[in-house]
Design an enzyme around this catalytic site. Structure first.
Site, short mmCIF file in Angstrom:
data_model
loop_
_atom_site.label_atom_id
_atom_site.label_comp_id
_atom_site.label_asym_id
_atom_site.label_seq_id
_atom_site.Cartn_x
_atom_site.Cartn_y
_atom_site.Cartn_z
N CYS A 2 0.84 -1.27 -0.04
CA CYS A 2 0.03 -0.07 0.03
C CYS A 2 1.10 1.18 0.05
CB CYS A 2 -0.88 -0.04 1.22
SG CYS A 2 -1.88 -1.56 1.41
N ARG A 27 4.04 0.71 -6.75
CA ARG A 27 4.15 -0.27 -5.49
C ARG A 27 2.71 -1.11 -5.76
NH1 ARG A 27 6.85 2.03 -0.94
NH2 ARG A 27 5.32 1.09 0.63
N TRP A 75 -3.38 -2.29 -1.24
CA TRP A 75 -3.08 -3.67 -1.70
C TRP A 75 -3.73 -4.80 -1.06
CZ3 TRP A 75 0.20 -5.27 -6.07
CH2 TRP A 75 0.21 -6.75 -6.32
N ASN A 99 -0.74 1.73 6.44
CA ASN A 99 -0.26 0.63 5.84
C ASN A 99 0.21 -0.22 6.74
OD1 ASN A 99 -0.37 1.90 3.37
ND2 ASN A 99 1.90 2.21 3.30
N LYS A 497 16.03 -19.36 -12.24
CA LYS A 497 16.31 -18.08 -11.92
C LYS A 497 17.59 -17.81 -13.07
CE LYS A 497 13.72 -16.37 -10.48
NZ LYS A 497 12.39 -17.27 -10.30
N HIS A 516 22.67 -41.34 -13.09
CA HIS A 516 21.78 -42.13 -13.90
C HIS A 516 21.92 -41.36 -15.33
CE1 HIS A 516 20.24 -44.77 -10.91
NE2 HIS A 516 19.94 -43.76 -10.20
C1 AGP Z 1 9.29 -16.84 -12.51
O1 AGP Z 1 10.50 -16.30 -12.16
C2 AGP Z 1 8.62 -16.73 -13.93
N1 AGP Z 1 8.50 -15.29 -13.92
C3 AGP Z 1 7.60 -17.72 -14.24
O2 AGP Z 1 7.95 -19.05 -14.07
C4 AGP Z 1 6.07 -17.43 -13.38
O3 AGP Z 1 6.60 -18.06 -12.04
C5 AGP Z 1 5.11 -18.25 -14.15
O4 AGP Z 1 4.95 -17.70 -15.41
C6 AGP Z 1 3.90 -18.42 -13.10
O5 AGP Z 1 3.18 -17.08 -13.18
P1 AGP Z 1 2.38 -17.03 -11.90
O6 AGP Z 1 3.01 -17.32 -10.51
O7 AGP Z 1 1.79 -15.49 -12.04
O8 AGP Z 1 1.21 -17.84 -12.21
#
Ligand code: AGP
Length: 617
Positions: A2, A27, A75, A99, A497, A516
């Site tokens: 918020c 935000r 929010w 907030n 990531k 494996h």
């Molecule tokens: C995560 O870093 C990505 N931006 C992507 O995998 C995301 O988690 C996925 O598209 C799902 O999005 P959501 O959580 O908004 O459903």
């Protein structure tokens, strides 16, 4: 998150408040409102959705002279995004914006209702203004009533309150949620020469950007600060009630930097704010020895013998983490689905299955479609989501909000952290319901949960360590992130990531699976990020890593325990439990992908080919 603004002065209060709220749009919010006290009369406007809706409602309104005004972008965390739930909230002759989360709002509200107070909203915030007006009847003056009210609140808050009983005044209080006040005086003396009694305009905000261009000197309130401002003074009391002088500092004039709170990227800022947002996620839900979800009706779990978790991307990794916790603590069969696969299979669904979708945005097309399939098949549905009023929240039978605030970085960080936090809580909540875990074990897990915010605080030492070692991982023919049990979904998340923001190839893999096949790739150009938790299968994981090390793979081990067969070693702190090690290692893999991406010169917040919410197939 918020946003709060406030203004006291002679200028066009409406415009200043609306412009200030616009500076806080980044935000994230789902409703907004302002309240202005001028000549002893209040003008109040609220609107759901974007600020343009609020501007439309105020187009025929102007302030003519001196006024005290407050504004807010909301929010939703308690109560749907509706006009009634939008701030400012009205008592009989006062308005408040807030907030944070008032943890003891339910008991205050219950007592006020017992005394005949009528509540209009579902929010925790509304209790503040009614409690203030209750105290106004018994205390000598508004300041004493405000001070008493603040002392009765538990939780995190940044509060502004205006009241007809002190029409030329704005009351403020700050604890656990940021707020600052700026001054703008007619003279051109610097604040250091200025004494605290000159007639100056006062500007409030929950972050710097709304004050840029209005003030050059600001005072950042500290936890426990409360008090009031008038044209002539700023009166601050500390947490012990002792008067203190404001400490002015120069306000940054760079808006984008201010929005990022000085971090290089929103993703970096969001990694750092995980400690605060997880505190919000926990707020009001972690009891002494058990978990409470006010938003859930316990009957949701009646007749349920299986949980099916369905999501995409990072949310899927959170779901996979949850699957271990549900079977371990809730003792309930748990299955996992990738939404884009599930929606085109001919899945067998039974009504004793609780269908749980996980989504930061609540709009991901594949996940949304699976939710529709489950509802059509007559299953009970639950959504774990960060955006109230999103499509999935509106469609599911029940919802738990993660309270991460807006996540600007396309690569999800705090959304993932809050999803896993919610799932850890939910596994214990169900364990209590089903009596599947002894009370003292639940109590111990609850006490561990409270430690998460401490374990996700980013230290300069850790960040510097990762910044330095990242220079060695800018090439190579790929990465393996490996882990066992819940560290396998964390390995998948770390690999995602890295892929997302560095564009280097990375795979997450169960440690025990390397022999494996994948171990055929082992050579010095294959980088293995090995997650080695002390409290979960350490010896097994360690031997998997030694197999790779023996074949000359370059190893970066992450562990609380020294590991001498690694080329790089990132030491996390000694934790009481593997889930706390999970959160510490999560920070490491997030920072590692961030620093590698920065070294490669990529756009960390807006990586190529990606969107924040994939609302198409
Ligand atoms: C995560 O870093 C990505 N931006 C992507 O995998 C995301 O988690 C996925 O598209 C799902 O999005 P959501 O959580 O908004 O459903």
């Amino acid at each position: 998150m918020c946003g709060i603004v406030g203004y006291l002065g002679e200028k066009n209060t409406k415009e200043i408040l609306l412009d200030g709220l616009k500076e806080l749009e980044y935000r994230g919010y789902d409703s907004a409102g302002i309240a202005v006290l001028e000549n002893g009369n209040f003008s109040n406007f609220k609107a759901v959705g974007k600020l343009v809706n609020l501007e439309d409602k105020t187009k025929d309104y102007e302030t003519k002279g001196f006024a005290a005004g407050i504004g807010h972008t909301r929010w939703a965390t308690h109560g749907k995004p509706t006009e009634l739930n939008a701030h400012p909230h009205l008592g009989e002759s006062s308005y408040v914006v807030h907030n944070g989360i008032i943890e003891n709002y339910a008991e205050i509200k219950k007592e006020l209702i017992r005394k005949g107070v009528t509540f209009l909203s579902q929010t925790d915030t509304e209790v503040i203004v009614h409690q203030f007006e209750k105290n106004l009847k018994s205390e000598l003056n508004a300041l004493k009533a405000f001070s008493k009210t603040i002392s009765e609140l538990n939780g995190a808050y940044a509060i502004l309150l205006v009241t007809k009983s002190e029409p030329d005044t704005i009351f403020f209080a700050k604890h656990g949620s940021p707020m600052l006040v700026g001054i703008s005086c007619d003279d051109n003396e610097g604040s250091s020469e200025r004494d605290n009694t000159m007639s100056c305009e006062k500007y409030f905000a929950s972050s710097d950007t709304p004050l840029i261009g209005h003030c050059s000197d600001v005072n950042y309130f500290e936890d426990g600060d409360y008090g009031y401002v008038t044209s002539d003074e700023i009166v601050i009391f500390d947490k012990d009630g002792a008067k203190k002088d404001p400490i002015f500092s120069a306000l940054s004039q760079n808006k984008l930097s201010a929005q990022k709170d000085g971090f290089r990227f929103f993703m970096e800022k969001e990694i750092y704010e995980q400690s605060d947002v997880i505190s919000d996620t926990l707020m009001g839900r972690v009891g002494d020895e058990e978990i409470h979800f006010d938003e859930l009706d316990k009957t949701l779990f009646n007749g349920i013998n299986e949980i099916k978790l369905c999501a995409c991307g990072t949310s899927y990794h959170a779901a996979m983490t949850a699957s271990y916790l549900f079977e371990r603590y809730s003792k309930i069969r748990t299955t996992l689905e990738i939404a884009s696969e599930f929606r085109y299979r001919d899945p067998i669904m039974s009504k004793d299955t609780l269908f749980v979708v996980i989504s930061q945005s609540g709009e991901t097309a594949d996940t949304l479609e699976t939710l529709k399939m489950a509802k059509k098949a007559g299953l009970k549905t639950l959504v774990i989501c960060n955006v109230d009023n999103s499509s999935m929240v509106r469609l599911a039978d029940a919802c738990i909000l993660t309270r991460a605030g807006i996540e600007k970085g396309v690569a999800s960080t705090k959304a993932f952290a809050t999803q896993v936090t919610v799932f850890w809580m939910l596994s214990l909540y169900i364990a209590k319901l089903k009596n599947s875990l002894e009370d003292q074990k639940i109590a111990r897990q609850v006490s561990l949960l409270r430690e998460i915010p401490t374990h996700v605080k980013v230290t300069d030492e850790m960040h510097e360590r990762i910044k330095r070692l990242s220079k060695r991982y800018l090439h190579g023919h790929g990465f393996f992130f490996i882990g066992r049990d819940v560290f396998y979904p964390l390995a998948l998340e770390g690999a995602l990531k890295l892929k997302e923001i560095s564009y280097l190839h990375a795979e997450g893999y169960p440690s025990g699976e390397m022999k494996h096949g994948p171990i055929a790739l082992a050579d010095p150009e294959l980088f293995t990020i090995a997650l080695l938790p002390e409290h979960l299968h350490y010896e097994k994981s360690k031997s998997n890593v030694e197999e790779l090390s023996a074949r000359d793979s370059t190893i970066c081990a992450i562990s609380a325990l020294e590991f001498d067969k690694a080329d790089d070693f990132v030491q996390i702190s000694t934790c009481q439990d593997y889930m706390l090690e999970f959160f510490e290692m999560m920070i490491v893999v997030q920072l590692l992908s961030l620093e590698i991406s920065i070294r490669l010169g990529n756009d960390v917040d807006m990586p190529r080919n990606l969107a924040k919410s994939v609302t198409v197939e």
